[in-house]
Scaffold this motif. Structure first.
Motif, PDB file in Angstrom:
ATOM      1  N   ILE A 298      31.991 -18.491 -11.998  1.00 54.35           N
ATOM      2  CA  ILE A 298      32.623 -19.605 -11.285  1.00 54.35           C
ATOM      3  C   ILE A 298      32.107 -19.665  -9.841  1.00 54.35           C
ATOM      4  O   ILE A 298      31.853 -20.745  -9.296  1.00 54.35           O
ATOM      5  CB  ILE A 298      34.155 -19.458 -11.312  1.00 54.35           C
ATOM      6  N   ALA A 299      31.911 -18.482  -9.243  1.00 57.39           N
ATOM      7  CA  ALA A 299      31.392 -18.437  -7.866  1.00 57.39           C
ATOM      8  C   ALA A 299      30.011 -19.067  -7.788  1.00 57.39           C
ATOM      9  O   ALA A 299      29.691 -19.794  -6.832  1.00 57.39           O
ATOM     10  CB  ALA A 299      31.343 -16.992  -7.373  1.00 57.39           C
ATOM     11  N   GLU A 300      29.168 -18.809  -8.792  1.00 58.65           N
ATOM     12  CA  GLU A 300      27.823 -19.399  -8.816  1.00 58.65           C
ATOM     13  C   GLU A 300      27.911 -20.923  -8.805  1.00 58.65           C
ATOM     14  O   GLU A 300      27.187 -21.602  -8.056  1.00 58.65           O
ATOM     15  CB  GLU A 300      27.060 -18.931 -10.052  1.00 58.65           C
ATOM     16  N   ALA A 301      28.813 -21.457  -9.632  1.00 53.11           N
ATOM     17  CA  ALA A 301      28.965 -22.921  -9.697  1.00 53.11           C
ATOM     18  C   ALA A 301      29.457 -23.480  -8.366  1.00 53.11           C
ATOM     19  O   ALA A 301      28.951 -24.496  -7.877  1.00 53.11           O
ATOM     20  CB  ALA A 301      29.938 -23.285 -10.816  1.00 53.11           C
ATOM     21  N   LYS A 302      30.433 -22.820  -7.767  1.00 51.16           N
ATOM     22  CA  LYS A 302      30.996 -23.317  -6.513  1.00 51.16           C
ATOM     23  C   LYS A 302      30.007 -23.182  -5.356  1.00 51.16           C
ATOM     24  O   LYS A 302      29.920 -24.058  -4.490  1.00 51.16           O
ATOM     25  CB  LYS A 302      32.310 -22.580  -6.203  1.00 51.16           C
ATOM     26  N   ILE A 303      29.239 -22.065  -5.323  1.00 48.30           N
ATOM     27  CA  ILE A 303      28.229 -21.881  -4.270  1.00 48.30           C
ATOM     28  C   ILE A 303      27.161 -22.964  -4.375  1.00 48.30           C
ATOM     29  O   ILE A 303      26.812 -23.620  -3.390  1.00 48.30           O
ATOM     30  CB  ILE A 303      27.591 -20.479  -4.372  1.00 48.30           C
ATOM     31  N   THR A 304      26.654 -23.154  -5.588  1.00 49.56           N
ATOM     32  CA  THR A 304      25.599 -24.155  -5.774  1.00 49.56           C
ATOM     33  C   THR A 304      26.133 -25.551  -5.489  1.00 49.56           C
ATOM     34  O   THR A 304      25.420 -26.400  -4.937  1.00 49.56           O
ATOM     35  CB  THR A 304      25.035 -24.080  -7.210  1.00 49.56           C
ATOM     36  N   GLY A 305      27.392 -25.784  -5.843  1.00 52.65           N
ATOM     37  CA  GLY A 305      27.996 -27.078  -5.567  1.00 52.65           C
ATOM     38  C   GLY A 305      28.114 -27.370  -4.073  1.00 52.65           C
ATOM     39  O   GLY A 305      28.064 -28.532  -3.655  1.00 52.65           O
ATOM     40  N   LEU A 306      28.252 -26.330  -3.268  1.00 54.94           N
ATOM     41  CA  LEU A 306      28.344 -26.507  -1.817  1.00 54.94           C
ATOM     42  C   LEU A 306      26.997 -26.868  -1.191  1.00 54.94           C
ATOM     43  O   LEU A 306      26.947 -27.477  -0.128  1.00 54.94           O
ATOM     44  CB  LEU A 306      28.839 -25.214  -1.156  1.00 54.94           C
ATOM     45  N   LEU A 307      25.917 -26.452  -1.846  1.00 55.33           N
ATOM     46  CA  LEU A 307      24.587 -26.567  -1.240  1.00 55.33           C
ATOM     47  C   LEU A 307      23.905 -27.868  -1.665  1.00 55.33           C
ATOM     48  O   LEU A 307      23.044 -27.884  -2.547  1.00 55.33           O
ATOM     49  CB  LEU A 307      23.740 -25.349  -1.628  1.00 55.33           C
TER      50      LEU A 307
END
Length: 541
Positions: free
Chosen positions: A82-91
């Motif tokens: 989930i962190a990967e999705a949220k990090i990439t979503g921020l960038l």
């Protein structure tokens, strides 16, 4: 400002009858299999898989990333995913893969969808260039590859501005599109290393807190790819890993781009990790001389990959500026020459203004005395012969011939100056001044250090061998080398080199770390030949 979540039931009660009708008609008419229809399996890794799916509402293909079924019952795995999705979503950046959706379905569990990237992974492009595919070599010349690398730098620089690090930058995670698009992929071990409390936007503050909680790492866990890892990653302490770690990984990626080789390579992961922990990979221009890597580019790589963080570039922008400065100059191609076995590259006593960088093959340096060839050394891939021609106008002092099929890059004073121009202006003056002083000092250095020392070493060997206090037969090699080095004030390396010349000539036998003289008269004659040579300048070709 206080924010409250609205439940689906509450939301549906707020919809008008027309909205609900349109939703059912146009957004769920193909929803028997859910919002996403799986079209094909694209790729699998250790943690998850990527599927090609059709977004049935927008009628567009997307990539869906899911966890492996065996990992879906582990809270830490789910949190990282989930962190990967949220990090990439921020960038949100042109060179970072955009995330579309994060959701849950019965078939695949938690998933997130992203743009379906078209093109090839950079690692596959590099493999094709290395294998000799001409089309790829021409399309992706070094200048083009550096342009791709600059775009990767842009992505990492943007992420760093958000206090997010990637931790796994490598050619495998860089996608090149058919129209020049460059995307940095796989933020699976990316991490937020900032302070959420400093974020002014309340929505972003909350998501940063979530990411920090979800992606927290435990001490003792090594994350990354061994062939590219920074030394601090091997320590397994997340507190040691920061933005400068990403800069090291950018340097390691640039190493692979230029040399077409991994920075570290071992027979297994353990050996590769050991090499990465020590750092200091072979300089890229020595790892693959045929690539003709500019010296300034090698300097950039080695600075980025320094073992010591304080010696690395302190920001991605700083590194990118050096790359762009290099690319903005003239791109100078070296001329290449090929020599068949027995061909002479350099002839003694002839004038010359070129030096040669050996790309493939081996050459022999020799001097002719009384119609006999006295071998001075064997040079191979990565070595340079004839370099003194670049700094003085003297005639060649020895000859060089090819021992096998040999290819060289031609170096001349123009190329030397061209490379000097890539350094700060004062470096050109310093290097030219040093070369001038070396020429002046050449005649003032003690003759034992300035000339070939084979004659003196062989005289010492004869004395040791004739000493009645010593046992007859073989002399211990190591002890003899140490004694001669002390007597003559020379390094052990030079003593061994001189003895090797005599061994190749057959006048000394070396066996089981011991040396023997089969025929003293032959050794005396050979020693006399080397005396004649030592009275002439044989060191520089």
């Amino acid at each position: 400002m206080e924010h409250t979540a609205i439940s689906y039931n509450e939301c549906s009660q707020m919809l008008t009858d027309i909205e609900q009708k349109c939703f059912k008609q146009f957004l769920t008419s193909y929803s028997d299999n859910g919002k996403y229809l799986v079209k094909e399996h694209l790729v699998s890794g250790g943690m998850g898989s990527v599927l090609k799916v059709m977004d049935q509402n927008l009628k567009r293909p997307s990539a869906m990333k899911i966890l492996q079924p065996s990992l879906r019952n582990n809270e830490a795995n789910l949190n990282n995913f989930i962190a990967e999705a949220k990090i990439t979503g921020l960038l949100e950046h042109p060179n970072i893969i955009p995330v579309h959706d994060l959701g849950l379905n019965p078939d695949n569990g938690i998933f997130f969808t992203m743009k379906l990237a078209q093109g090839e992974a950079l690692i596959d492009i590099l493999k094709k260039i290395k294998s000799g595919e001409q089309e790829y070599a021409e399309k992706y010349n070094l200048f083009s590859l550096l342009d791709i690398f600059v775009k990767v730098c842009n992505a990492v620089s943007f992420a760093h501005s958000k206090d997010i690090i990637h931790q796994d930058i490598k050619p495998h995670n860089i996608m090149i599109g058919p129209y020049g698009e460059v995307l940095l992929m796989d933020w699976g071990i990316g991490r937020f290393i900032g302070d959420p409390e400093k974020e002014q936007d309340p929505f972003k503050k909350e998501i940063l807190k979530e990411i920090q909680f979800l992606s927290k790492e435990t001490k003792g866990k090594i994350v990354g790819t061994p062939s590219y890892m920074a030394p601090e990653q091997i320590r397994g302490d997340p507190l040691l890993v920061d933005k400068l770690t990403d800069i090291f990984l950018l340097g390691a990626t640039l190493y692979h781009i230029t040399a077409l080789e991994y920075p570290y390579h071992g027979k297994d992961s353990y050996e590769t990790l050991c090499k990465a922990a020590r750092g200091n990979p072979v300089p890229p221009e020595k790892r693959n001389p045929s690539r003709q890597i500019p010296f300034e580019l090698s300097r950039i790589i080695q600075k980025a990959m320094s073992i010591w963080k304080e010696e690395r570039y302190q920001s991605v922008e700083e590194m990118k500026e050096d790359i762009e400065a290099l690319c903005s100059g003239k791109w100078f191609q070296y001329q290449k020459k090929k020599f068949k076995p027995g061909s002479v590259l350099i002839k003694e006593n002839e004038a010359g203004d070129e030096a040669y960088l050996i790309l493939n093959g081996r050459v022999r340096i020799f001097k002719e005395v009384n119609n006999q060839k006295i071998e001075l050394g064997i040079h191979s891939q990565g070595d340079i012969v004839g370099e003194m021609a670049l700094v003085n106008n003297k005639k060649r002092s020895a000859s060089v011939e090819a021992l096998e099929e040999t290819e060289v890059a031609v170096l001349n004073s123009e190329i030397l100056l061209q490379n000097l121009k890539n350094m700060p202006p004062y470096m050109e003056k310093i290097l030219l001044s040093i070369s001038s002083r070396l020429r002046d000092a050449n005649n003032r250095i003690h003759p034992n250090l300035n000339k070939d020392c084979t004659y003196l070493v062989l005289k010492q060997i004869r004395l040791l061998y004739s000493d009645p206090a010593r046992p007859k037969g073989f002399l211990p090699l190591e002890a003899s080398v140490k004694e001669i080095a002390g007597d003559l004030g020379l390094s052990k390396k030079r003593i061994i080199k001189a003895l090797s010349t005599a061994v190749r000539a057959g006048v000394i036998i070396c066996k089981n770390n011991k040396i023997m003289i089969p025929d003293m008269d032959e050794l005396i004659n050979f020693t006399e030949l080397t005396r004649i040579c030592s009275n002439q300048d044989m060191q520089c070709v």
